[in-house]
Design a protein around this motif. Structure first.
Motif, PDB file in Angstrom:
ATOM      1  N   ALA A 283      10.073   0.889  16.070  1.00 50.42           N
ATOM      2  CA  ALA A 283      10.583   0.595  14.726  1.00 50.42           C
ATOM      3  C   ALA A 283       9.820  -0.572  14.091  1.00 50.42           C
ATOM      4  O   ALA A 283       9.462  -0.522  12.903  1.00 50.42           O
ATOM      5  N   PHE A 284       9.547  -1.605  14.880  1.00 48.01           N
ATOM      6  CA  PHE A 284       8.805  -2.761  14.355  1.00 48.01           C
ATOM      7  C   PHE A 284       7.411  -2.353  13.897  1.00 48.01           C
ATOM      8  O   PHE A 284       6.959  -2.694  12.817  1.00 48.01           O
ATOM      9  N   ILE A 285       6.716  -1.611  14.744  1.00 52.02           N
ATOM     10  CA  ILE A 285       5.339  -1.207  14.430  1.00 52.02           C
ATOM     11  C   ILE A 285       5.300  -0.269  13.216  1.00 52.02           C
ATOM     12  O   ILE A 285       4.472  -0.425  12.331  1.00 52.02           O
ATOM     13  N   LEU A 286       6.241   0.681  13.153  1.00 49.92           N
ATOM     14  CA  LEU A 286       6.274   1.597  12.016  1.00 49.92           C
ATOM     15  C   LEU A 286       6.624   0.862  10.717  1.00 49.92           C
ATOM     16  O   LEU A 286       6.063   1.170   9.663  1.00 49.92           O
ATOM     17  N   SER A 287       7.487  -0.129  10.808  1.00 49.86           N
ATOM     18  CA  SER A 287       7.883  -0.849   9.586  1.00 49.86           C
ATOM     19  C   SER A 287       6.826  -1.861   9.119  1.00 49.86           C
ATOM     20  O   SER A 287       6.849  -2.284   7.982  1.00 49.86           O
ATOM     21  N   SER A 288       5.910  -2.212   9.998  1.00 51.26           N
ATOM     22  CA  SER A 288       4.902  -3.212   9.604  1.00 51.26           C
ATOM     23  C   SER A 288       3.583  -2.564   9.183  1.00 51.26           C
ATOM     24  O   SER A 288       2.595  -3.248   8.997  1.00 51.26           O
ATOM     25  N   ASN A 289       3.578  -1.235   9.050  1.00 54.56           N
ATOM     26  CA  ASN A 289       2.387  -0.517   8.566  1.00 54.56           C
ATOM     27  C   ASN A 289       1.094  -0.963   9.212  1.00 54.56           C
ATOM     28  O   ASN A 289       0.265  -1.616   8.598  1.00 54.56           O
ATOM     29  N   LEU A 290       0.948  -0.613  10.462  1.00 51.82           N
ATOM     30  CA  LEU A 290      -0.251  -1.004  11.225  1.00 51.82           C
ATOM     31  C   LEU A 290      -1.489  -0.580  10.532  1.00 51.82           C
ATOM     32  O   LEU A 290      -2.062   0.204  10.189  1.00 51.82           O
TER      33      LEU A 290
END
Length: 185
Positions: free
Chosen positions: A178-185
């Motif tokens: 969730a963190f990685i998806l929400s921070s738009n890698l």
């Protein structure tokens, strides 16, 4: 002799006063890197991890005569390292009188500025995501993902049931995703 001594050989040499220093050198050669990186993933900062690693090996040296072989040597050492990390992070929270979220933010800043961190953007995002996890979930994730430990071994280190560890790992993975998806890698 093999490149790395077996634990039994190390313990046997440690019990003999004449070969005790050799045993400790073998122990360091075999486990120093693993313990350092276990600590480093928890405290992030290289200097702190280096200091804590030294403290951990001093404790191991002092407590090795009482090691009873009722656990594997490395799980016993991981337990010492884990407890030192938790104590260090708690002291850091108390000393700075800040909530855990602020300590995690401070660690994330340290990670981003670190000259010792040479990972790519994805690795940096993973490390930042890990810092958003509660301490226990982060420990479980690190031991399972980075150290490739079995749940039974992690259970020995943390004194938690295998079922609870599996749940913690699953929750950690979901939060990291969730963190990685929400921070738009």
């Amino acid at each position: 002799m093999a490149a790395q001594a077996e634990d039994e050989e190390i313990l046997s040499k440690f019990r003999d006063e004449r070969t005790r220093n050799e045993a400790f050198n073998l122990l360091l050669k075999k486990y120093q890197q693993k313990i350092y990186w276990h600590i480093r993933r928890m405290v992030i900062d290289h200097d702190d991890a280096d200091d804590l690693s030294q403290d951990v090996f001093v404790k191991i040296w002092k407590n090795l005569p009482g090691f009873r072989n009722d656990a594997q040597l490395y799980t016993w050492m991981y337990r010492i390292a884990t407890n030192e990390c938790i104590t260090f992070l708690n002291r850091k929270k108390m000393k700075n009188n800040v909530p855990l979220d602020d300590v995690a933010y401070e660690l994330a800043e340290t990670l981003a500025d670190s000259t010792y961190f040479n990972g790519d953007k994805a690795q940096l995002k993973l490390q930042q995501a890990l810092l958003t996890l509660p301490e226990k979930q982060r420990l479980v994730f690190n031991m399972k993902y980075f150290d490739d430990m079995k749940y039974e071994e992690i259970s020995e280190v943390l004194g938690t049931s295998v079922g609870a560890l599996k749940a913690s790992f699953h929750l950690a993975v979901k939060k990291i995703e969730a963190f990685i998806l929400s921070s738009n890698l």
